[in-house]
Design an enzyme around this catalytic site. Structure first.
Site, mmCIF file in Angstrom:
data_model
loop_
_atom_site.group_PDB
_atom_site.id
_atom_site.type_symbol
_atom_site.label_atom_id
_atom_site.label_comp_id
_atom_site.label_asym_id
_atom_site.label_seq_id
_atom_site.Cartn_x
_atom_site.Cartn_y
_atom_site.Cartn_z
ATOM 1 N N ASN C 202 -18.754 -35.243 32.315
ATOM 2 C CA ASN C 202 -17.355 -34.928 32.613
ATOM 3 C C ASN C 202 -16.422 -35.815 31.796
ATOM 4 O O ASN C 202 -15.405 -36.242 32.271
ATOM 5 C CB ASN C 202 -17.106 -35.170 34.115
ATOM 6 C CG ASN C 202 -15.751 -34.668 34.569
ATOM 7 O OD1 ASN C 202 -15.352 -33.581 34.218
ATOM 8 N ND2 ASN C 202 -15.055 -35.492 35.355
ATOM 9 N N SER C 238 -15.733 -38.849 33.132
ATOM 10 C CA SER C 238 -16.770 -39.838 33.430
ATOM 11 C C SER C 238 -18.099 -39.188 33.121
ATOM 12 O O SER C 238 -18.181 -37.973 32.996
ATOM 13 C CB SER C 238 -16.786 -40.194 34.931
ATOM 14 O OG SER C 238 -15.664 -40.932 35.312
ATOM 15 N N GLY C 277 -15.702 -43.177 33.821
ATOM 16 C CA GLY C 277 -16.669 -43.985 34.569
ATOM 17 C C GLY C 277 -18.070 -43.680 34.092
ATOM 18 O O GLY C 277 -18.693 -42.748 34.569
#
Lengths: 363, 363, 363, 363
Positions: C202, C238, C277
């Site tokens: 993502n 992320s 992330g």
């Protein structure tokens, strides 16, 4: 003044029993050697090297799991990047003074060459504390030969304490400090294991010194002559703690053990002052890691069995520091500065005063 | 039995002066709120949520530097990966019971939605200790609404201690534990700063409990009724410590402060037993980090000025734990288990016995 | 548009051979389950949960060594404090959307209660990426039941990829992203081991997307319709990578493996942008850690034999991301935003153009 | 054979523009110095020291924020415990060969003594890679004087690359390696900042070498004469990356930057093979930390502005490695071993063959 170990003075800290020598050498195979350098010419030097062999010379080929913890990283310990990556010790460890970490670190590489060790790549662990109050640190007095002498002198049995080896010129809680050692036996469901600690103690403020909870430093009070100015104040110094055990631990478990030195240090009064390099190493001899096998076997003590080891590590660290204090003798050093030994009579007097008249059993 | 704070009993630990309320709320802007859940039907529940706002609601947009330290990671603290990366707190903090960390964590995201906070991404810090001895943890009793209640209840001023909020069902050194708080004023060359601590204390073996070095736990001796078996033994539990300061610190300096909770914990008798999740958070309100500026200004206290803060953090942690113990009341909980409060009369009697007759001034 | 796996398109990345299913499930015992939630009322939701069982239900009692690495910690992964301390996985893993990490985390505790698992203390590992571009994240759509469904659905065999489970609403390099998986066989002196990766992808900027070194993203060029503003830009997103192996590794070695996801990510074009992330978990099924033995036996692959595993981890991560891209279908989501799938014809055309006419053998 | 920089060959990697010298010295104030030691008697030595001054001599008193990241810790970097604690560089940095890290480390302390620097405590950062294939490493050839020479030689302007300083005897992707440097300009909302990298490249397998995604190593194929056995194989070696920037970063942000060297390394083909010490240092000159103030002021680039710096760090690292390869000349060394330079004509031929006929614009 005749010096002593803490227990010789009738003072017991902690509740677990110590090993035979109450020293890191109670862990089978661990050897300690000191080389001490005290001279007044051309400049005043009070320094040395302390070497710890996790095993005998087989350590070059039969590695030991290990890890470090930095409680306050105002100091140097070489080899830590390697430890973080592999969790392996493949060489002896040494402790010396700050400015000479490098020569001792390279000396361990050179020692491997001398011994014709063909496991080609060594990233030795060498740590330091600062002895510039008592020794002309800027004369860079430590040599490769002095490091070799410490490595060659290593032996099992009782460990010399106080003003020896790397601890020669150190101070602790504003008394004379140096090398100390102690050990504990930890009973687990997997058997009884030994946890030993060796410290090079060079940290701390006098008013924070406690012995078994008793505020000994505050009671004895400040020195008549203050410390020299500079980084050598109460805030300076450092403590290196090396913890050994024969319990079968993995690297991640050694790190847990290393962290418990913080607890023992706190009990004596170390708070990790800004200028103090409080760095701890722990290794396990309970596993063998032959460097040339594609797969090695290991045993791991269950998490639930670790607590007795944690207590042992904390207690051994606590007593090792106190042994450094009770063993170290008053020393006159660089620029005439005198580091006073902890007065044992005062220590005993204060301890007596703070203890209830009726004998109380220990936990 | 009337409960008290430690100082109300005439017992002083440490040497630095406390702030006005001797609580984490002495750090200007810090607010604490509790939501307590005690019920006997359908199952016995003794739990809650404690919320800490580093600043008021402006924290959603004016971040605070922060860092954590895990002394023994047998526990959960969400948000730590983010803290390691950015060193920023952008939401209130909460503490609850182990099985409900998740609902409270999501609740803080939901609270931001409720408040129409448009700084879109929140990674809140929520920690836990295990209250399954006194509360039916497996009923997952905490709700989003309870978390909202704690967040909404936050205020400055004195902090409720003992059996409140996240600390409701906790035990400490095998006595009834819970929430405690304390603070210290640290004098540096850059001025006087406040360091406050709040703990959710749920750890420890009774025989290790010390108050100002005195072996109180050993002297009081074991409970007549032993603890229930399982993870709830002396080895279990955990302690969460939150340290706040108005000193201007960077994230890397907050981490140093967080680590000193280890020292205060050791002074009371916490050794990081295997089953104990001893996780510490520290934040500084002394810098402001508006989330929407391309560059922010910060101030950083010099390394040499950190030592008084370290001592303050250790002392505040120590006293906060002891306040939890002296405040918490005896509680009957799940499956009829009774957690006994620390008997204050016995505490005072032991302290008196271990202290020299002649008044000794403190360092 | 019919979607495919990368190799079905005649495109091969890396040089090591894949396992039977070219998926994380090639590691014996590993199971994957998805629960997907797509609905348009009351608000548009495109989300889900992906569960990974390191072993079957025996994981509750027969732990697996594990470790994590955060390349860019703008995200949440619960359980990491525990992983750092003990290096053990004792529960299934899950991945979901950002705001629902908590409910899924608690759900795994609840699942253990449902299954009457008496190993009392669970600190599950749950990670997330943000699907707020395609899904109304602020409606907190994931429930305990959805998490249970993913856990219950877990199976061996081929892994569904693209818009499934936790990956349902994700985007990657500004194309539609989601779940992808791949595996590699690594030959060492201790035998052949499988390394599998599963990603929830993502992240990423389109212009940085590379396939086997070819600048595919740059060649395809930007979308006609730009991304919605906010945290959902090219910088957002992320990637969670889970790496499994049957090689016998210790926790410290799992951490080494986890770090190599960085390499595979870099090869596709992930640079760890600020808002991403990028958090990686690695576990080994090659050792067994029964939770109730005082000492466990382990085997450790020699450091020298790790390099093939590192390459395998990097390659499996690289191909897993690309599989997510080639599997994911164009999706219309929240507020009408459309995430376009990577056009496979354009991909093949660009790859062909950048490859020399004469067939070149792979290393 | 005339050597060149990568861009001189018409090959461009990455998309950001380089600085004036396309070197770490593009960061204002950064200076680089080399001392090279090449001799054939008494044994064959090909080694040296490379020094980097983050600022001029004012670095002894005006510290710079810094941090390190170890991608694969099979190597030594001194000073990292201090960096982790304080995030400060207060001395020049040096890189040399493995066995001589110590002497160079102590030499920096001695240099401070020579310069009468009274900020008393120095914990210098010195790193290494292994040159034992081309140089008799076991003769410990580096001296304090050689380190002084590198420190004294430091200057701004173009950086000598290839077989110089610490890089003299190094190999990279099984070609001759050594020192390389590059820089990038990163545009943020807070202005344009320079990010420079300097590498000592001594790692890697030939078949993994890529230039702008093109599999150059595989195309050129293996050497006719294989490498000597031992730790000197394709798995051995290491890479040290030093990243400098004038962007105002805090220590925690320097660590983020250091981690991006992993990305640039991956693009060239470095996977952190087991025997490779891949350790990265990043520092910021954009803040000033006078060592004697009680509080210092700092500026911090917002998290959201970091992404361009990350890309710059990755690209500068990538190009610095490639510059080391294109600059280094074929060398005959210890025991007659020859390290062949990367053939520039082959490089250009392969690059041409892999690029589409039609000119494609770069992102």
């Amino acid at each position: 003044m005749t010096r002593a170990r803490l227990r010789d003075l009738g003072i017991v800290v902690g509740s677990l029993p110590p090993g035979k020598w109450n020293a890191i050498t109670d862990v089978p195979g661990v050897r300690v050697g000191h080389a001490t350098l005290i001279r007044d010419e051309p400049t005043v030097v009070r320094t040395g090297v302390t070497a710890i062999w996790p095993r005998g010379p087989e350590i070059w080929r039969d590695y030991a799991y290990a890890a470090y913890h930095s409680f306050n990283g105002y100091g140097e310990m070489t080899g830590v990047v390697w430890l973080d990556e592999q969790g392996l010790l493949g060489a002896p460890i040494a402790i010396t003074n700050t400015h000479c970490v490098g020569v001792v670190r390279d000396a361990i590489c050179a020692y491997a060459v001398r011994e014709r060790i063909d496991t080609a790549f060594h990233l030795p662990v060498v740590a330091e504390t600062y002895d510039g109050r008592l020794s002309d640190a800027e004369s860079f007095p430590v040599t490769r030969e002095l490091a070799f002498a410490a490595l060659d002198a290593a032996a099992s049995g009782p460990v010399a304490e106080g003003n020896v080896g790397g601890g020669t010129g150190m101070m602790c809680h504003q008394f004379k400090g140096g090398i100390g050692s102690a050990s504990r036996l930890a009973t687990t469901k997997a058997g009884v294991f030994t946890v030993g600690a060796l410290v090079q103690a060079n940290y701390g403020a006098r008013e924070l010194l406690r012995v078994d909870g008793v505020p000994v430093g505050r009671e004895i009070g400040p020195d008549v002559v203050p410390l020299p100015a500079g980084p050598s104040g109460a805030d300076g110094g450092s403590i290196i703690v090396v913890i050994a055990t024969d319990a079968p631990l993995l690297p991640i478990q050694c790190r847990r053990l290393a962290r418990r030195a913080t607890t023992g240090l706190a009990w004596v009064g170390g708070i990790g002052a800004n200028g103090s390099g409080d760095i701890f190493l722990a290794f396990s001899t309970g596993n063998h890691v032959p460097h040339d096998l594609p797969v090695t076997e290991a045993r791991s003590l269950a998490p639930e069995q670790m607590t007795p080891l944690f207590q042992a590590a904390a207690e051994a660290t606590e007593e090792a520091i106190l042994n450094a204090l009770t063993a170290a003798e008053t020393m006159v050093g660089y620029r005439g500065f005198t580091a006073h030994a902890l007065p044992l009579d005062r220590l005993q007097e204060v301890m007596k005063r703070y203890r209830p008249a009726s004998g109380t059993k220990r936990g």
